[in-house]
Scaffold this active site. Structure first.
Site, PDB file in Angstrom:
ATOM      1  N   LYS A 114      54.315 -15.845 -40.014  1.00 56.93           N
ATOM      2  CA  LYS A 114      55.098 -16.518 -41.049  1.00 56.93           C
ATOM      3  C   LYS A 114      54.230 -16.699 -42.271  1.00 56.93           C
ATOM      4  O   LYS A 114      53.001 -16.857 -42.151  1.00 56.93           O
ATOM      5  CB  LYS A 114      55.559 -17.896 -40.559  1.00 56.93           C
ATOM      6  CG  LYS A 114      56.747 -18.433 -41.311  1.00 56.93           C
ATOM      7  CD  LYS A 114      58.024 -17.782 -40.806  1.00 56.93           C
ATOM      8  CE  LYS A 114      59.269 -18.408 -41.315  1.00 56.93           C
ATOM      9  NZ  LYS A 114      60.408 -18.055 -40.450  1.00 56.93           N
TER      10      LYS A 114
HETATM   11  N1  GLU Z   1      63.002 -15.741 -41.599  1.00 56.07           N
HETATM   12  C1  GLU Z   1      63.842 -15.275 -40.541  1.00 56.07           C
HETATM   13  C2  GLU Z   1      63.564 -16.055 -39.268  1.00 56.07           C
HETATM   14  O1  GLU Z   1      63.050 -17.142 -39.300  1.00 56.07           O
HETATM   15  C3  GLU Z   1      63.778 -13.760 -40.366  1.00 56.07           C
HETATM   16  C4  GLU Z   1      62.461 -13.213 -39.982  1.00 56.07           C
HETATM   17  C5  GLU Z   1      62.405 -11.689 -39.990  1.00 56.07           C
HETATM   18  O2  GLU Z   1      63.439 -11.056 -40.156  1.00 56.07           O
HETATM   19  O3  GLU Z   1      61.299 -11.175 -39.813  1.00 56.07           O
HETATM   20  O4  GLU Z   1      63.921 -15.637 -38.200  1.00 56.07           O
END
Ligand code: GLU
Length: 425
Positions: A114
């Site tokens: 993240k």
């Molecule tokens: N931000 C989204 C999540 O928390 C998508 C993450 C992604 O597609 O890599 O799942």
């Protein structure tokens, strides 16, 4: 102010603690060794960068950016980038670990990561956002890569930001590399269905949960907290399946109509109203706390972390909670919710539709081909339903709530994969 101080880390119940207390509970049930515990707990990589950006007024402002790769055991790091004034390292660490568990629950070949930048997108021009995103990309040149770590949108970012990232990364490497990021605009190799994918997964999870509770969607009511990409699509898709959406909310407040809110109209209103529901007349204005306590069958928290706590969990009347956001329920609320007999489809399962279609986008980029929307939706629905069933069976087997069951499925998968890969012996 030329520098946004990272938000202070709260003592009580930050998302990292919420994540860790569920992780600890699942580890105990699985009887994982102490070595494995630390292998799964300690993030593989944590990067903090300072990003000087020239603002429109000609002055330089320095932003702090983060990227945490929690695990690469199942594959390259995967996870979104969050633009929010309250982002801090602890939050990003929790969100990165959630991505590891999420990818493991839906069985896609990624680890978890993240990113975040402490900034306020609502107060920044498009040009400032672009310069910030490009600066962040250059800082992360050695971190990102289609086989290393693949970012995506999260709170405060979308296809536009992903396009800048892909362009900057490609320029720096001297070739077009669209598989470095997902959630891109369609013309740059984005996937059909990606924008609504998280909302779609929430809808599939809600229908699966309603089925277990013998709730007929045509007679069921729901409240959705948050009207961004996840909440608005989830509300729209649930309404298409017959569910009456009595409550919605965003930063401007919450809106209630016992006869149901026309979600198409609400989305159209938001779109021509500068992105908020402020002044929406088709429903009564209520508070966010009242929304969470509405007498509905299904509650979908799809805004942000820690909105359901031990302070308000006792007021919840819904029979089913579908977590569209990451970490909307703090660990202290779990016990109250379980005692009330509410079924919770946890975040790492319920909102995994987004990363699932991100995976399809990355696969399409790698094979240089485009799939139809129909194929993407069918595959997403199947993965979401199969994952729900697996977590449900695990919850029956261990006699634990769905949340703990989801952690058990995920941790077991990552730990058993690690055993095959091995460490430094
Ligand atoms: N931000 C989204 C999540 O928390 C998508 C993450 C992604 O597609 O890599 O799942």
């Amino acid at each position: 102010m030329a520098y946004i101080e990272p938000a202070p880390i709260k003592d009580k119940e930050n998302p990292l603690e919420s994540m860790m207390s569920r992780f600890d509970a699942a580890v105990e049930i699985l009887g994982i060794s102490e070595e494995m515990y630390y292998i799964l707990k300690v993030p593989a990589r944590q990067v903090i960068v300072g990003l000087p950006v020239t603002m429109d007024n000609g002055k330089i402002k320095v932003f702090e950016g983060y990227r945490v790769i929690h695990s690469t055991i199942l594959g390259p790091g995967k996870g979104g980038i969050r633009f929010d004034p309250a982002v801090n390292l602890d939050e990003v660490r929790a969100l990165a670990a959630w991505m590891t568990w999420k990818c493991a629950v839906v069985d896609i070949p990624y680890g978890g990561a993240k990113g975040g930048i402490a900034c306020n997108p609502r107060e920044m021009s498009a040009g400032e956002m672009e310069r910030l995103m490009r600066a962040y990309t250059i800082s992360m040149l050695d971190i990102f890569g289609p086989d290393k770590d693949i970012p995506a949108p999260d709170m405060g970012t979308g296809p536009r930001e992903m396009a800048w990232l892909m362009d900057e990364f490609s320029k720096a490497k001297g070739m077009t590399i669209n598989g470095v990021v997902t959630g891109k605009p369609l013309v740059l190799g984005g996937s059909l269905g990606r924008t609504e994918a998280t909302g779609r997964g929430v809808m599939v999870s809600a229908l699966a949960g309603m089925d277990k509770l013998r709730l007929n969607p045509y007679r069921a009511t729901a409240a959705v907290q948050g009207f961004g990409n996840v909440g608005s699509h989830a509300a729209q898709l649930l309404q298409e399946k017959g569910v009456t959406i009595c409550g919605i909310s965003d930063i401007s407040g919450a809106y209630y109509n016992s006869r149901g809110i026309d979600i198409e109209k609400a989305i159209a209103y938001r779109n021509q109203n500068g992105g908020t529901l402020e002044g929406f007349k088709e429903a009564d204005l209520i508070s966010n706390e009242e929304l969470l306590a509405l007498n509905v069958d299904v509650l979908v928290p799809a805004a942000k972390e820690d909105v359901i706590t031990d302070d308000n969990a006792g007021n919840i009347q819904a029979k089913l909670i579908i977590e569209g956001a990451n970490g909307p329920t703090s660990a202290s609320a779990d016990k109250i919710i379980n005692e009330k007999g509410i079924m919770v489809v946890p975040d790492i399962l319920a909102n995994a539709g987004g990363v699932t279609v991100s995976y399809f986008e990355w696969v399409q980029n790698r094979i240089g081909y485009k799939w139809t929307l129909d194929r993407i939706n069918r595959r997403t629905d199947r993965i979401m339903k199969d994952s729900f069933d697996k977590v449900f069976e695990t919850s029956q087997k261990y006699k634990v709530p769905m949340r703990l069951a989801a952690y058990i499925v995920a941790i077991d998968k990552v730990a058993s994969t690690y055993k095959f890969r091995g460490g430094y012996g």
